[in-house]
Design an enzyme around this catalytic site. Structure first.
Site, PDB file in Angstrom:
ATOM      1  N   HIS A 130       0.958  -1.232  -0.129  1.00 39.88           N
ATOM      2  CA  HIS A 130      -0.077  -0.036  -0.162  1.00 39.88           C
ATOM      3  C   HIS A 130       0.853   1.199  -0.014  1.00 39.88           C
ATOM      4  O   HIS A 130       0.611   2.302  -0.572  1.00 39.88           O
ATOM      5  CB  HIS A 130      -1.028  -0.074   1.375  1.00 39.88           C
ATOM      6  CG  HIS A 130      -2.225   0.263   1.147  1.00 39.88           C
ATOM      7  ND1 HIS A 130      -3.184   0.245   2.166  1.00 39.88           N
ATOM      8  CD2 HIS A 130      -2.754   0.765   0.002  1.00 39.88           C
ATOM      9  CE1 HIS A 130      -4.257   0.869   1.449  1.00 39.88           C
ATOM     10  NE2 HIS A 130      -4.029   1.081   0.187  1.00 39.88           N
ATOM     11  N   CYS A 177      -5.880   1.826 -25.571  1.00 35.37           N
ATOM     12  CA  CYS A 177      -6.396   2.002 -24.253  1.00 35.37           C
ATOM     13  C   CYS A 177      -6.025   1.379 -23.175  1.00 35.37           C
ATOM     14  O   CYS A 177      -6.401   1.304 -21.985  1.00 35.37           O
ATOM     15  CB  CYS A 177      -7.769   2.393 -24.248  1.00 35.37           C
ATOM     16  SG  CYS A 177      -8.720   0.836 -24.475  1.00 35.37           S
TER      17      CYS A 177
HETATM   18  C1  PEP Z   1      -8.260  -3.748 -21.686  1.00 36.08           C
HETATM   19  O1  PEP Z   1      -8.680  -4.934 -21.455  1.00 36.08           O
HETATM   20  O2  PEP Z   1      -7.044  -3.476 -21.954  1.00 36.08           O
HETATM   21  C2  PEP Z   1      -9.130  -2.734 -21.201  1.00 36.08           C
HETATM   22  C3  PEP Z   1      -8.733  -1.534 -21.218  1.00 36.08           C
HETATM   23  O3  PEP Z   1     -10.198  -2.976 -20.936  1.00 36.08           O
HETATM   24  P1  PEP Z   1     -10.412  -3.249 -19.027  1.00 36.08           P
HETATM   25  O4  PEP Z   1      -8.934  -3.154 -18.450  1.00 36.08           O
HETATM   26  O5  PEP Z   1     -11.423  -2.284 -18.692  1.00 36.08           O
HETATM   27  O6  PEP Z   1     -10.864  -4.718 -19.238  1.00 36.08           O
END
Ligand code: PEP
Ligand code: MG
Length: 843
Positions: free
Chosen positions: A449, A760
């Site tokens: 943490h 992403c």
């Molecule tokens: C991923 O799988 O890279 C993604 C961005 O979706 P999540 O992490 O929300 O599953």
């Protein structure tokens, strides 16, 4: 209270064991010794008449446990029982436990209010700890859980056996959930670890559950006894199906970025950054926190419970305030708070205050030291880490009792590097960054943490440093938190090298922060869009503050999480608009992505053997068409006055994308007929997170406007390594060439139809990975809000043409480490050589 009688051949031995027990309990603990024979019992031997006499005199209505040493002692004790009235012998039990270990274990249990059954059980287990220590796990076989006596079975009993599949076993959070569930019923619930032979222990006690040391794959037996045992059984079973099975709730930090070959003494990376300065140690304050009782036991108890309540409230306030800051931390904090509500702990505290007349501070310290020690002795490294949480709570309560000193900042007269055995989470939050240049801990890990907190504060940290100790206090020390290197008395050359590395990092950071609102353009003139991943309003605001060009992934799960009923369409519209109000620019709204690691309380799913390969993401949305349609309507309505794109998660088939598009169109047609304003037309895209989708991207592109590559899931499915499973960290690197080749296929598929591609997944926040992704042809990245400025700054110092060349080599590397080394050396060189943009006149 249950009493003890010690039967030994030797009076001296009997008295010594008695002394030991009284030191562990209290002077008035009901214990008698029946040892020796002859005048004054000085000779070696045992005497049944004497034993019977002692038993008769010890007045303990709740029962007496007799512990014996060897041979004829057992026979004498049995004969003594025959000499007594049968009515008296009913509450006397002869224990097969070894004299010393059994007596201590039994006395501690009796002191805590245990029944004769429980005390006898504790005694029987008395040898297990020693055997375990000396012989490892085999000791558990000595006394398997099935053989142990359970408390007398009431009329109504329900029991079941389950296998724990959680990667970290029954660690703090699922255990806390079990405590909470069991506490809702009047029936008693007990848990045994059939695999290790530990238990049974009460399911309402977090501390006792921890002692079961439940690991992944262990079989647990849960027995509920009492009038509402079937309801309790149902609730625990339901909990077990979701919380103990196949889930991983630990979010790991990204793999350490090893851009320099290790040169100094190695320990482990905790928080990025370089620090050089004198090694200092915080003042030890614990001793002054302990005092003698200043009031009656009742007053001391009131003082203690008030402090515990105050810390518990403080934790809950922090949990609410920081929820979402560090994934999983809210649950960890809540589990910490449960320690404060633990009934077994409370019983021990009462006993220390009332029987032993300890002060509130001393009683609290005794009990929490013991608990922390128990965690520390555990085999599982993740559970061992939880000892820090116990000590943290312990210290906070002590400070609270002494007048609320808990919020003091950790600071020194002049800046230095803090060295400590371990840094408690609450201490990390009060480090003054202008004085604490860096932190080195002897214990701990990057998942602790405190490491998470220091990362958010920008304080470099190295953990598990065995190469440094108290003797080094005052010496000059250097550390690099991104590689885990530590140098003691570094020579001038090393200091110069580190200072220049530090300077480069600092300048880069400052330049990036100053230019955060400007576009990220590479030295050869290509713009890289840097968006942010956002899951609530606070993150959207942080993204805006760090210069994000927009939101590349809005995780809409926040609309649904922690709800017992689905949110209404209007509620969803309002919440989404709040996000748009916090950040300018495009927002890519991903439709609900639940299932697997993200269950929804109001959407019951049948148990799946392998939830990550089961009904999750878009598959789950298709199974709940009403919920999904309402959600799609809300998204379209929310975008009436803001640029939004709509994205579907977990697409594996072209058919799935088409079905999702049909439903989106249906939502639009309904809204049009109802004359409700909404966004239309909107750009529509899918997440590429399943290898099949990556490989048919060209066909998928036909109906879609954009793709966003989710490297978290794409890596998990490509490498067959569950995300978040700490044991598979090496396989979870999105820079593995196999993942890169799939990403390349997506870029090529999209290019054929001129579609937009972004990344992403979390890897986009890692500078090395971001650079490779750009080299693969990706021009849009969506990163963690606080990484936006840094990632933008990175591209301003690189040539895309060079990144392309490196990426084409990366896809044919043998593994992720080779890719990291390739790009790492390139970025280090680029950072230190300070190149000019193409076409500039700077000399
Ligand atoms: C991923 O799988 O890279 C993604 C961005 O979706 P999540 O992490 O929300 O599953
Ligand atoms: Mg995903």
């Amino acid at each position: 209270m249950v009493g003890l009688v010690l039967v030994s051949h030797s009076r001296k031995l009997g008295e010594s064991v008695r002394e030991l027990v009284l030191q562990m309990t209290s002077r008035d603990f009901p214990l008698a010794v029946a040892s020796g024979v002859g005048e004054n019992h000085e000779e070696l031997g045992t005497d049944a008449v004497h034993i019977a006499d002692v038993l008769q005199k010890l007045e303990c209505p709740e029962g007496v446990l007799v512990l014996m040493d060897l041979g004829s002692a057992v026979l004498s004790a049995q004969t003594a029982l025959e000499l007594l009235d049968t009515s008296a012998t009913k509450s006397i039990r002869l224990s097969p436990a070894p004299l010393v270990e059994g007596a201590i274990a039994a006395a501690v249990c009796a002191q805590a209010g245990g029944s004769l059954d429980e005390v006898a059980l504790e005694a029987a287990l008395g040898l297990a700890a020693k055997q375990q220590q000396l012989q490892g796990e085999t000791a558990a076989e000595v006394l398997s859980a099935e053989e142990r006596p359970l408390p007398a079975t009431p009329a109504e009993t329900a029991e079941f056996v389950l296998t724990v599949e959680n990667p970290h076993g029954l660690h703090a959070r699922p255990a806390a959930a079990l405590v909470q569930t069991a506490s809702r019923f009047s029936s008693s619930c007990e848990v045994s670890n059939l695999t290790s032979g530990r238990g049974p222990v009460p399911a309402r006690s977090l501390t006792s559950l921890a002692l079961l040391q439940v690991r992944k794959g262990d079989r647990l037996k849960i027995v509920c006894c009492g009038s509402d045992c079937h309801a309790a059984f149902g609730a625990i079973r339901e909990l077990a199906d979701t919380a103990f099975v196949g889930k991983s709730d630990v979010v790991l930090p990204p793999p350490p970025v090893m851009t320099f070959p290790p040169a100094g003494a190695r320990s482990f990376p905790g928080s990025d950054g370089i620090a050089i300065g004198p090694l200092v140690m915080p003042q030890a304050t614990e001793l002054t926190l302990i005092d003698e009782p200043s009031g009656t036991p009742a007053e001391e108890l009131a003082k203690l419970t008030a402090a515990m309540k105050s810390i518990s409230d403080e934790i809950r306030r922090t949990t609410v305030r920081d929820s979402g800051k560090a994934p999983g931390s809210a649950a960890i904090l809540e589990a910490q708070a449960l320690i404060l509500a633990d009934a077994v702990l409370m019983t021990k505290l009462r006993s220390l205050l009332e029987q032993d007349r300890l002060s509130a501070t001393r009683a609290w310290k005794t009990v929490t030291d013991q608990l922390a020690g128990q965690y520390e002795a555990m085999v599982d490294p993740y559970l061992r880490e939880r000892a820090v949480d116990v000590r943290d709570i312990a210290r906070r309560v002590l400070r609270q009792i002494k007048g609320g000193e808990s919020q003091t900042r950790i600071s020194f007269p002049s800046p230095g590097i803090l060295f400590t055995d371990e840094l408690l989470p609450s201490e990390a939050t009060v480090c003054d960054p202008s004085m604490v240049l860096g932190v080195i801990t002897a214990k701990g890990s990057a998942t602790s943490h405190s490491a998470i907190i220091l990362r958010t504060m920008g304080i470099p940290m190295v953990v598990g440093a065995t190469c440094i100790g108290q003797a080094d206090i005052g010496r000059t020390v250097a550390l690099d938190g991104s590689t885990g290197e530590v140098w003691i008395d570094p020579d001038e050359q090393t200091i110069a090298k580190l200072k220049s590395r530090q300077e480069v990092q600092l300048q880069r950071k400052n330049r990036a922060a100053a230019a955060r609102s400007q576009a990220a353009v590479t030295l050869d003139g290509t713009r890289i869009e840097v968006l942010a991943n956002v899951g609530n309003v606070r993150e959207a605001a942080a993204a805006a503050e760090n210069g994000a060009d927009g939101v590349g992934l809005l995780r809409t799960e926040f609309l649904f999480a922690s709800r017992t009923q689905a949110p209404s369409e209007d509620e969803q519209v309002r919440a989404l608009r709040e996000i748009y109000a916090s950040i300018a620019g495009l927002v890519i709204v991903r439709t609900l992505d639940v299932g697997a690691d993200k269950p929804l309380a109001f959407l019951r799913q049948p148990e799946e053997h392998n939830p990550y390969l089961g009904v999750r993401g878009i598959r789950l949305s298709f199974q709940s068409p009403d919920l999904f349609l309402t959600h799609l309507r809300a998204i379209l309505r929310s975008g009436a006055e803001h640029e939004i794109w709509v994205m579907f998660p977990m697409i594996s088939l072209v058919d799935e994308a088409q079905q999702a598009l049909r439903l989106l169109k249906q939502a639009h047609e309904q809204l049009r007929e109802e004359r409700v304003s909404h966004a239309w037309p909107v750009k529509r895209g899918v997440m590429i997170e399943v290898p099949s989708a990556a490989l048919v991207s060209e066909q998928l592109a036909e109906d879609l406007d954009f793709f966003s590559i989710g490297t978290n899931d794409l890596t998990q499915y490509t490498m067959a390594a569950e995300r978040g499973n700490a044991e598979l960290a090496q396989l979870q690197d999105a820079l593995h060439p196999a993942v890169l080749r799939l990403m390349k296929a997506v870029v090529e598929g999209a290019k054929k139809r001129n579609r937009h591609v972004s990344v992403c997944g979390d890897a986009a926040s890692d500078p090395l990975a971001a650079a490779i992704f750009a080299g693969l042809g990706i021009r849009s990245l969506s990163v963690r809000p606080r990484r936006v400025a840094e990632i933008k700054g990175l591209f301003r110092e690189l040539y895309l043409a060079e990144l392309k060349a490196i990426a084409s080599e990366a896809v044919i590397c043998k593994d992720a480490a080779a890719v990291r080394s390739l790009i790492g050396h390139y970025i280090d060189r680029a950072a230190t050589t300070g190149r000019d943009p193409v076409g500039s006149n700077r000399s």
